[in-house]
Design an enzyme around this catalytic site. Structure first.
Site, mmCIF file in Angstrom:
data_model
loop_
_atom_site.group_PDB
_atom_site.id
_atom_site.type_symbol
_atom_site.label_atom_id
_atom_site.label_comp_id
_atom_site.label_asym_id
_atom_site.label_seq_id
_atom_site.Cartn_x
_atom_site.Cartn_y
_atom_site.Cartn_z
ATOM 1 N N GLU A 144 -6.242 -6.955 -1.366
ATOM 2 C CA GLU A 144 -6.621 -6.828 0.055
ATOM 3 C C GLU A 144 -7.897 -6.014 0.172
ATOM 4 O OE1 GLU A 144 -3.568 -5.556 2.890
ATOM 5 O OE2 GLU A 144 -5.083 -4.370 3.949
ATOM 6 N N GLU A 192 0.831 -1.212 0.000
ATOM 7 C CA GLU A 192 0.000 0.000 0.000
ATOM 8 C C GLU A 192 0.864 1.260 0.000
ATOM 9 O OE1 GLU A 192 -2.844 -0.171 3.207
ATOM 10 O OE2 GLU A 192 -4.166 -1.536 2.100
#
Length: 461
Positions: A379, A287
């Site tokens: 995710e 991320e």
């Protein structure tokens, strides 16, 4: 199930549509429209619409058509500004396809729903000029491939990217559905034989995402030890016929270039060790946050060649700006990736969401982007972006339905007994032998198990 609707218009037949920009086309001009049902399921379908301008160039356009059955609705569309009033649907050009020169085409698409039958649309018109021709309705029950038998990795073999989809060894689009570990430095006891047997056999999971944190007491503290843990879980997934996503879980700091040398070392090792396996997917930066897309792209273009040197065939997932939100969480959108893609092949772009925090604006972005970029939801959570709080069931289901419709693969956070709302198991479950019964599942776990354990649709011909 392709329908070629229309060749030259033989006369101007105005159907009450107004051009967004510019005058209507003249009577001597025309258009072709190719309408394709790309997939259909109970109560829903996905369609592609390719319109070609055969007249003078237009700097703005509207395509109109009629849905013949009153139960048909456009749910979400892309590559155009979509609207529906009764049975009439309009799709207007957007920034990147607003101009159509003579002979130019625009590829549009939408997800629709229906309650009765699902006949093909009629009365296609470009800027009010009818595209005439005959229409053959799609079958009420379209033919389907027989269900594939065997474990997911055995059926699909080596995966690759084809167009905007993840495709199997038969060059057919597939959707992988599965679970992500939590940090393996904290929840290693959740990933023993009993837990992975349950994931493969009871949950019917297609994949296990292995979240190897780099900081937060992770890889940087023991590179050799954590590399060994990742390889062990790859082997365990392979033995059960599941795909393994090797997640280089960068989080803090958010600039993946901080870990560039570590990434090169790690991926050089795991790619060489696992190059002969067909079940491995590499996720090179979890991320990215607080960093530009240019910086992320630069990182990707340095790490991907390291993987390719050892494993030239595996799919690579590239993180995106704003915690892998395609920039939406930073106030941007997918256009920065579309306009400046990573210079590499066989790659996908990560999109992450948490259902209680990320709703319509994020879903709209995915609907648009999915027509232009290969996406993988490596995710997501059913709760808030903190990983905690209550399950937002309505938003979670809306997300899962959209991903199913668009054939976008996903891994849920998390297959663990962490004391947080996103965990699949109640605290104290790991280390035991039960990973499937209602007694050990949280609300999030029960929802995801019910979705993942439904039969896969893996085409083999």
């Amino acid at each position: 199930m392709k329908r070629l609707l229309a060749l030259l218009a033989t006369g101007a037949s105005v159907v009450g549509l107004t051009a967004l920009v510019g005058p209507p086309a003249q009577a001597a001009t025309g258009c072709t429209v190719e309408y394709t049902i790309t997939s259909q399921w109970s109560g829903g379908f996905q369609a592609g619409v390719k319109v070609t301008n055969l007249g003078d160039p237009v700097s703005g356009w509207t395509l109109g058509f009629t849905l013949p059955d009153t139960g048909q609705k456009v749910v979400q569309g892309w590559n155009a500004a979509w609207s529906q009033s009764g049975a009439a649907v309009t799709a207007g050009g957007v920034d990147w396809n607003r101009t159509l020169s003579t002979g130019a085409s625009a590829d549009l698409g939408f997800v629709g729903s229906f309650t009765g039958s699902n006949p093909a649309p009629t009365s296609f018109a470009l800027n009010g000029v009818t595209c005439t021709g005959s229409v053959t309705d799609p079958p009420t029950d379209p033919p389907t491939d027989p269900p594939a038998t065997g474990a997911p990795a055995d059926v699909n073999g080596q995966l690759h990217v084809c167009g905007v989809h993840l495709c199997n060894q038969y060059d057919r689009p597939v959707q992988l559905r599965g679970m992500s570990t939590h940090g393996i430095q904290w929840f290693g006891e959740c990933y023993g034989d009993e837990a992975l047997d349950a994931l493969a056999d009871d949950w019917k999971s297609d994949l296990l995402r292995v979240a190897m944190y780099v900081q937060e007491d992770g890889y940087e503290t023991d590179p050799e030890g954590f590399t060994g843990q990742v390889n062990r879980l790859v082997d365990m997934a392979e033995a059960r016929g599941m795909y393994a996503v090797i997640d280089f879980h960068t989080l803090t700091p958010g600039d993946p270039n901080y870990n560039l040398d570590r990434a090169k070392t790690f991926f050089s090792s795991v790619a060489a060790r696992n190059a002969d396996k067909k079940n491995v997917i590499y996720e090179i930066a979890n991320e990215p946050n607080g960093v530009s897309w240019t910086a992320i792209k630069n990182y990707a273009e340095q790490v991907i060649p390291v993987i390719r040197a050892a494993d030239p065939d595996a799919v690579v997932i590239v993180g995106t700006r704003g915690w892998s939100s395609l920039g939406v969480s930073d106030g941007a959108n997918e256009s920065e990736v579309v306009d400046n893609p990573v210079n590499a092949t066989n790659i996908m772009y990560a999109f992450h969401f948490y259902a209680a925090s990320h709703k319509d604006a994020y879903r709209s972005t995915v609907s648009r982007a999915a027509a232009r970029l290969p996406l993988f939801v490596s995710e997501f959570g059913t709760v808030s972006a903190t990983g905690g709080g209550a399950v937002d069931r309505a938003s979670s289901i809306a997300w899962l339905d959209l991903l199913d419709q668009l054939k976008i693969g996903y891994a849920n956070w998390t297959y663990s007994d962490a004391d947080e709302g996103s965990a699949a198991f109640k605290p104290g479950t790991c280390g035991g032998t039960d990973y499937s019964s209602n007694g050990v599942l949280t609300e999030s776990g029960a929802l995801l198990k019910s979705r993942i354990s439904t039969a896969d649709d893996f085409p083999t011909s």
